[in-house]
Design a protein around this motif. Structure first.
Motif, PDB file in Angstrom:
ATOM      1  N   PRO A 162      26.909  42.023  40.820  1.00 60.73           N
ATOM      2  CA  PRO A 162      26.700  41.039  39.687  1.00 60.73           C
ATOM      3  C   PRO A 162      27.801  40.447  38.783  1.00 60.73           C
ATOM      4  N   GLY A 163      29.016  41.274  38.517  1.00 60.41           N
ATOM      5  CA  GLY A 163      29.894  41.014  37.715  1.00 60.41           C
ATOM      6  C   GLY A 163      30.646  39.697  38.392  1.00 60.41           C
ATOM      7  N   ALA A 164      30.753  39.475  39.852  1.00 65.01           N
ATOM      8  CA  ALA A 164      31.261  38.361  40.505  1.00 65.01           C
ATOM      9  C   ALA A 164      30.231  37.095  40.139  1.00 65.01           C
ATOM     10  N   THR A 165      28.843  37.555  40.449  1.00 62.98           N
ATOM     11  CA  THR A 165      27.936  36.508  40.565  1.00 62.98           C
ATOM     12  C   THR A 165      28.133  35.647  39.184  1.00 62.98           C
ATOM     13  N   ASN A 166      28.037  36.543  38.044  1.00 61.45           N
ATOM     14  CA  ASN A 166      28.216  36.206  36.492  1.00 61.45           C
ATOM     15  C   ASN A 166      29.309  35.224  36.374  1.00 61.45           C
ATOM     16  N   LEU A 167      30.425  35.372  37.017  1.00 59.71           N
ATOM     17  CA  LEU A 167      31.729  34.615  37.009  1.00 59.71           C
ATOM     18  C   LEU A 167      31.319  33.087  37.294  1.00 59.71           C
ATOM     19  N   ILE A 168      30.244  33.142  38.514  1.00 66.53           N
ATOM     20  CA  ILE A 168      30.492  31.750  39.211  1.00 66.53           C
ATOM     21  C   ILE A 168      30.134  30.186  38.606  1.00 66.53           C
ATOM     22  N   THR A 169      29.372  30.499  37.580  1.00 69.31           N
ATOM     23  CA  THR A 169      29.153  29.114  36.951  1.00 69.31           C
ATOM     24  C   THR A 169      30.437  28.687  36.253  1.00 69.31           C
ATOM     25  N   GLY A 170      31.081  29.318  35.575  1.00 68.45           N
ATOM     26  CA  GLY A 170      32.317  29.071  34.684  1.00 68.45           C
ATOM     27  C   GLY A 170      33.436  28.644  35.891  1.00 68.45           C
ATOM     28  N   VAL A 171      33.389  29.406  37.033  1.00 63.02           N
ATOM     29  CA  VAL A 171      34.424  28.945  37.978  1.00 63.02           C
ATOM     30  C   VAL A 171      34.233  27.691  38.610  1.00 63.02           C
ATOM     31  N   ALA A 172      32.958  27.333  38.884  1.00 63.45           N
ATOM     32  CA  ALA A 172      32.712  26.059  39.378  1.00 63.45           C
ATOM     33  C   ALA A 172      33.000  25.020  38.592  1.00 63.45           C
ATOM     34  N   ASP A 173      32.811  25.291  37.186  1.00 65.71           N
ATOM     35  CA  ASP A 173      32.970  24.177  36.137  1.00 65.71           C
ATOM     36  C   ASP A 173      34.409  24.075  36.150  1.00 65.71           C
ATOM     37  N   SER A 174      35.211  24.971  35.991  1.00 63.71           N
ATOM     38  CA  SER A 174      36.821  24.747  36.115  1.00 63.71           C
ATOM     39  C   SER A 174      37.382  24.144  37.427  1.00 63.71           C
ATOM     40  N   ASN A 175      36.711  24.455  38.435  1.00 62.04           N
ATOM     41  CA  ASN A 175      37.266  23.811  39.760  1.00 62.04           C
ATOM     42  C   ASN A 175      36.863  22.355  39.714  1.00 62.04           C
ATOM     43  N   MET A 176      35.555  21.910  39.301  1.00 63.99           N
ATOM     44  CA  MET A 176      35.346  20.836  39.363  1.00 63.99           C
ATOM     45  C   MET A 176      35.878  19.757  38.474  1.00 63.99           C
ATOM     46  N   ASP A 177      36.271  20.464  37.333  1.00 66.63           N
ATOM     47  CA  ASP A 177      37.026  19.767  36.235  1.00 66.63           C
ATOM     48  C   ASP A 177      38.553  19.803  36.194  1.00 66.63           C
ATOM     49  N   ARG A 178      39.071  20.225  37.552  1.00 67.04           N
ATOM     50  CA  ARG A 178      40.360  20.289  37.522  1.00 67.04           C
ATOM     51  C   ARG A 178      41.288  21.129  36.678  1.00 67.04           C
ATOM     52  N   ALA A 179      40.736  22.390  36.301  1.00 72.17           N
ATOM     53  CA  ALA A 179      41.519  23.109  35.395  1.00 72.17           C
ATOM     54  C   ALA A 179      42.013  24.511  36.239  1.00 72.17           C
ATOM     55  N   PRO A 180      43.443  24.697  36.380  1.00 70.10           N
ATOM     56  CA  PRO A 180      43.661  25.872  37.286  1.00 70.10           C
ATOM     57  C   PRO A 180      43.169  27.256  36.704  1.00 70.10           C
ATOM     58  N   MET A 181      42.791  28.162  37.493  1.00 72.80           N
ATOM     59  CA  MET A 181      42.297  29.188  37.216  1.00 72.80           C
ATOM     60  C   MET A 181      42.333  30.276  38.293  1.00 72.80           C
ATOM     61  N   LEU A 182      42.762  31.740  37.968  1.00 67.05           N
ATOM     62  CA  LEU A 182      42.792  32.679  38.904  1.00 67.05           C
ATOM     63  C   LEU A 182      41.357  33.505  38.716  1.00 67.05           C
ATOM     64  N   VAL A 183      40.754  33.880  39.772  1.00 72.71           N
ATOM     65  CA  VAL A 183      39.490  34.413  39.452  1.00 72.71           C
ATOM     66  C   VAL A 183      39.755  35.788  40.166  1.00 72.71           C
ATOM     67  N   LEU A 184      39.668  37.043  39.583  1.00 68.39           N
ATOM     68  CA  LEU A 184      39.799  38.251  40.214  1.00 68.39           C
ATOM     69  C   LEU A 184      38.881  39.298  40.098  1.00 68.39           C
ATOM     70  N   THR A 185      38.401  39.707  41.146  1.00 73.52           N
ATOM     71  CA  THR A 185      37.272  40.607  41.461  1.00 73.52           C
ATOM     72  C   THR A 185      37.461  41.772  42.088  1.00 73.52           C
ATOM     73  N   GLY A 186      36.747  42.698  41.731  1.00 74.87           N
ATOM     74  CA  GLY A 186      36.953  44.099  42.620  1.00 74.87           C
ATOM     75  C   GLY A 186      36.026  43.958  43.478  1.00 74.87           C
ATOM     76  N   GLN A 187      36.107  45.013  44.512  1.00 76.36           N
ATOM     77  CA  GLN A 187      35.028  45.221  45.845  1.00 76.36           C
ATOM     78  C   GLN A 187      34.912  46.474  45.743  1.00 76.36           C
ATOM     79  N   GLY A 188      33.928  46.879  46.753  1.00 77.66           N
ATOM     80  CA  GLY A 188      33.756  48.137  47.249  1.00 77.66           C
ATOM     81  C   GLY A 188      34.752  48.474  48.248  1.00 77.66           C
ATOM     82  N   ALA A 189      34.749  49.940  48.525  1.00 77.75           N
ATOM     83  CA  ALA A 189      35.842  50.329  49.611  1.00 77.75           C
ATOM     84  C   ALA A 189      35.764  49.383  50.719  1.00 77.75           C
ATOM     85  N   SER A 190      36.725  49.229  51.414  1.00 74.21           N
ATOM     86  CA  SER A 190      36.660  48.367  53.085  1.00 74.21           C
ATOM     87  C   SER A 190      35.957  49.268  53.824  1.00 74.21           C
ATOM     88  N   THR A 191      35.692  50.509  53.668  1.00 78.95           N
ATOM     89  CA  THR A 191      35.221  51.269  54.682  1.00 78.95           C
ATOM     90  C   THR A 191      33.502  51.161  54.760  1.00 78.95           C
TER      91      THR A 191
END
Length: 552
Positions: A74-103
């Protein structure tokens, strides 16, 4: 050191100054590493969407990316609207998300989803760190892509077990390449196209708000007199007080500036993004002679098929044109710009029509924006949320300088203005910051009022209160002659703001608004102004534009 330490060192090497976000368990190692940084400041927000909008506005104003951070699921899904807005409006941005263990990513597991797959459609690049040794290359590539024209968002996912692993690597040195520039041959062709025109006009898009591009565009207009209509996001690329400024284009209905485009025999598009204003609205019969100048080739569309495409650094391309105009002699160019002069005259009268309103109990949109512009300086920053107010801001709030009116106009997400104002205040603490929002858009991220108070930022939000989704009403009434149930209740605004520690004013009468805005700007800390907006003007504008005839 561990992988999360290396990640932070790489971000420091890239010059990243801010990361906005809400941490979680799966990025705890990264947060511990980030806390030790003396170069990067973490801004704790109340929702990940607010964090993404803050990073977007930082990127728009500086040209460099900030980070927005969320955990997995949910932390990642909550980011996505603002990320999409930034990408389509041509603003540089780094999106950093955690994830469960690779195992555990290969199976059904708590909060695990394909975050990278989710972000791929709304970023320039999205990837997972599977090996700590790859972090320097990944960060270097990500920031380079985010900054590269046209700028946008990139996503890096760091699984919790990878973040803990030991690593013996160092950040890659940042080396910036110059953008490619157009060839002389195509610039000669473009100049010939301009020389042969009688009624050329410029449609300036988002790319023109880059500082160097705006400077060269103004020089071109001063040498030639060619008029400029700007998209919503290109406001301020030319000075609103210049004779060649023909204000803004982009409403769905034909407006006064469109008369200049109709009369043109050559349309020069500069830094134009089709997501802002579809060419079908200004080239419906596909008859326009188009000169496309931009960082990238033209998007394919039956209504946008340029005779000439100049592809390369926009500012350099404009400089090359200016060199040719200088050599030829700008006074030798034989243009008929009478229609453009009429457009500027008529639109200037339209903007000033309600400046002396003295209405009580409600305030017209035109008056509210006239007063805001009268109080704000040329370098102060206005931000628009999305709603009916955005249409009025786009039409009536004009600018002297680029990047002083920030409007989301590609992805067009509501909830943008308050978080965006927070970032603008961080970047430019010496400027007056005014966010204008509808009551609906403001409530979508009003939790960030606490963030603004905690950071003790000097910003003002003006809420236009109409108790409903005004833009949807406007559009439904235009198409169907009526609207569905779109009304809602609102809080008691002043005590709500005061409960967050904000200064607050409700202004019911037109005569009091300028004073209220001045008072808010002079008050330390965040301020809220609420006005009862007169949206009966929406229908009146639709009717007036429907009867529009072009004068000269």
């Amino acid at each position: 050191m561990k992988a999360s330490d290396l990640m932070v060192q790489c971000l420091e090497e890239e010059g990243i100054e801010y990361i906005f976000g809400v941490p979680g368990e799966e990025n705890a190692d990264f947060m511990m590493s980030l806390e030790k940084s003396e170069k990067i400041k973490f801004i704790l927000t109340r929702h990940e969407q607010g964090a993404a909008f803050m990073a977007e506005i930082y990127g728009r104003l500086t040209g460099n990316p900030a980070g927005c951070l969320g955990t997995l699921g949910p932390g990642a899904t909550n980011l996505i609207t603002g990320v999409a807005d930034s990408n389509m409006d041509r603003a540089p941005m780094l999106v950093l998300t955690g994830q469960g263990a690779s195992t555990r990513l290969h199976k059904e597991s708590h909060q695990v989803m394909d975050v990278v797959g989710m972000f791929e459609p709304v970023t320039k690049w999205a990837t997972t760190v599977w090996h700590p040794e790859n972090i320097p290359e990944i960060v270097r590539k990500a920031v380079r892509l985010a900054r590269t024209e046209k700028p946008g968002a990139v996503h890096i996912e760091l699984p919790e077990d990878i973040a803990k692993l030991p690593v013996d690597k160092a950040p890659l040195t940042v080396r910036k390449a110059r953008r490619p520039v157009p060839a002389d041959k195509i610039m000669d062709q473009a100049f010939e196209q301009i020389k042969n025109a009688k009624r050329p006009i410029i449609i300036a898009g988002n790319g023109c708000i880059r500082t160097r591009a705006s400077k060269q565009l103004r020089l071109l207009c001063e040498k030639t007199g060619i008029g400029v209509v700007s998209t919503f996001m290109a406001k301020g690329c030319v000075d609103m007080d210049a004779d060649y400024c023909l204000y803004t284009i982009g409403l769905g209905a034909k407006d006064i500036p469109a008369c200049a485009v109709d009369a043109a025999d050559l349309v020069i598009t500069l830094g134009y993004d089709m997501v802002e204003y579809h060419p079908k609205l200004w080239n419906g019969d596909q008859s326009k002679n188009i000169l496309h100048i931009d960082f990238l080739p033209a998007e394919i569309d039956e209504h946008y098929h340029p005779e000439t495409e100049v592809v390369g650094d926009l500012a350099h391309a404009l400089w090359m044109l200016n060199e040719r105009i200088e050599a030829h002699g700008g006074d030798k160019l034989d243009f008929d710009l009478s229609q453009q002069a009429a457009v500027r005259r008529d639109m200037s009268e339209e903007l000033a029509k309600h400046k002396d309103d003295d209405t009580e109990g409600s305030i017209r949109p035109q008056k509210a924006l006239w007063d805001a512009r009268a109080v704000m300086g040329p370098n102060d920053i206005a931000l628009s949320d999305v709603g009916a107010h955005k249409m009025w801001i786009a039409r009536h709030f004009q600018c002297n300088e680029p990047n002083t009116c920030l409007i989301p106009n590609g992805f067009c997400s509501m909830g943008f203005a308050l978080p965006g104002a927070i970032a603008a205040s961080i970047v430019h603490p010496d400027r007056n910051i005014l966010a204008i929002s509808g009551d609906a858009g403001f409530m979508m991220n009003m939790q960030e009022m606490e963030t603004a108070r905690r950071l003790n930022l000097n910003l003002t939000v003006m809420v236009w209160d109409d108790g409903g989704y005004g833009l949807i009403k406007w559009k439904q009434e235009n198409e169907f002659g009526k609207h569905t149930d779109l009304d809602f209740g609102n809080p008691h605004w002043v005590p709500l703001a005061e409960s967050f520690g904000w200064h607050a004013q409700r202004v019911d009468n037109s005569r009091d608004l300028q004073g209220a805005i001045k008072n808010a700007f002079e008050t330390d800390g965040p301020s809220l102004i609420v006005i009862p907006i007169d949206y009966s003007e929406n229908k009146k504008l639709t009717e007036r534009l429907g009867e529009l005839t072009c004068s000269i």
